[in-house]
Design a protein around this motif. Structure first.
Motif: not given
Length: 350
Positions: A225-227, A234-242, A291-296
């Protein structure tokens, strides 16, 4: 993640609102921007029933407001994680001992009865999550207990220095100090390092710092869940909404108090910035959820490792949120523990 998620998003966010959840999107203004209308997203049909229950019960609920005093935040998350520790110990029997390694506070977590003869000299260093602000103690045990039990390998959690009391590179220095101490009794090929969220970032930073100190690299690492880069994409924008949270813009290291004054282009902060540093990474396991904001950041790290010829293994679970395996009940958590155990068993020398 759960009740912790809203505050982590606030901690990792750049504070530039782009889209309020549940409201109409503003018109696109820059090249590549897409105006997304409000819509209702169903939960993943591929997720387990237990994951769905936790998603509704915890992830969609508000957490502590941003700006909460650090002492109150630490106490809040300690209560949540202490409950998890109780549940984890009922499922994964281990023995826990408090100690100090290389001058750094630590907890040694061993499978009940001790490791097998084959695992006697193997050891994993766990670096807990918590935005470099909280997570020591119970939060570290949440990450260490299931891995020690399932893998049969001793896990040492480190109480590394965090903000606001400390700044980068204090945590990397602590990891290197403990690692140097372990090298007196273990070969580098018998040592692995892993962490989740901030601990995943710190794992990448520690590998770079260990090399910078002229120490041999560990046998394998896990960045969950980090790198090795900033939490953008993308996930920083999409995951919070999801996950029912306000959507914010791309993340910068400067949004984390621990990195105040650090340079974002410093490869000791973000190793992905230097191909030579990243190419020297050991075999790496990367884990995230859709749905992890760190996925990207996880995907980008995996992409760059593969491009540089580093052995890298990626696992992403549909519908899962940031640090989803902190709760042991979902099938996805059990699967992730098994993946971690197999990976380190494959790469750590006896």
């Amino acid at each position: 993640m759960n009740r912790v998620l809203p505050v982590l998003i606030a901690a990792f966010a750049s504070l530039v609102p782009m889209l309020a959840h549940g409201q109409s999107a503003p018109p696109a203004k820059q090249a590549g921007e897409v105006a997304v209308p409000a819509f209702t997203a169903p939960y993943s049909a591929f997720a387990s029933d237990e994951a769905r229950r936790l998603f509704v019960r915890d992830v969609l609920q508000p957490g502590l407001p941003a700006g909460t005093e650090i002492a109150a935040a630490r106490a809040h998350y300690d209560r949540i994680n202490s409950d998890r520790v109780t549940r984890l110990r009922a499922l994964y029997p281990v023995d826990i001992k408090e100690t100090t390694i290389g001058g750094v506070g630590a907890q040694i977590v061993t499978p009940r009865g001790g490791p097998s003869k084959a695992n006697a000299q193997r050891v994993l260093i766990n670096l807990h999550g918590g935005a470099f602000l909280w997570g020591a103690g119970s939060g570290a045990l949440v990450e260490a207990i299931p891995v020690a039990s399932v893998s049969g390998i001793t896990v040492i959690t480190l109480d590394y220095r965090m903000a606001p009391e400390a700044r980068f590179p204090a945590a990397s220095e602590d990891v290197a100090a403990a690692y140097r101490a372990l090298l007196k009794t273990h070969k580098s090929g018998q040592i692995g390092i892993y962490g989740c969220s901030a601990g995943g970032m710190l794992t990448a930073e520690s590998v770079a710092w260990i090399a910078h100190q002229g120490l041999p690299r560990p046998a394998a690492i896990g960045m969950f869940c980090a790198g090795a880069t900033e939490l953008s994409g993308d996930s920083a924008v999409i995951a919070p909404a999801l996950t029912g949270q306000p959507v914010t813009g791309p993340v910068t290291m400067a949004s984390l108090p621990y990195f105040m004054g650090a340079r974002a282009d410093d490869p000791l902060v973000a190793p992905v910035r230097d191909a030579k540093v990243l190419a020297a990474f050991p075999p790496s396991l990367l884990i995230s959820g859709t749905r992890d904001f760190a996925m990207s950041a996880v995907l980008k790290t995996h992409q760059e490792l593969v491009r540089l010829g580093v052995e890298a293994e990626l696992h992403v679970w549909d519908g899962m949120w940031h640090a989803f395996f902190s709760d042991p009940e979902p099938a996805e958590s059990k699967e992730s523990y098994a993946v971690m155990a197999r990976f380190f068993d494959r790469h750590l020398a006896h």
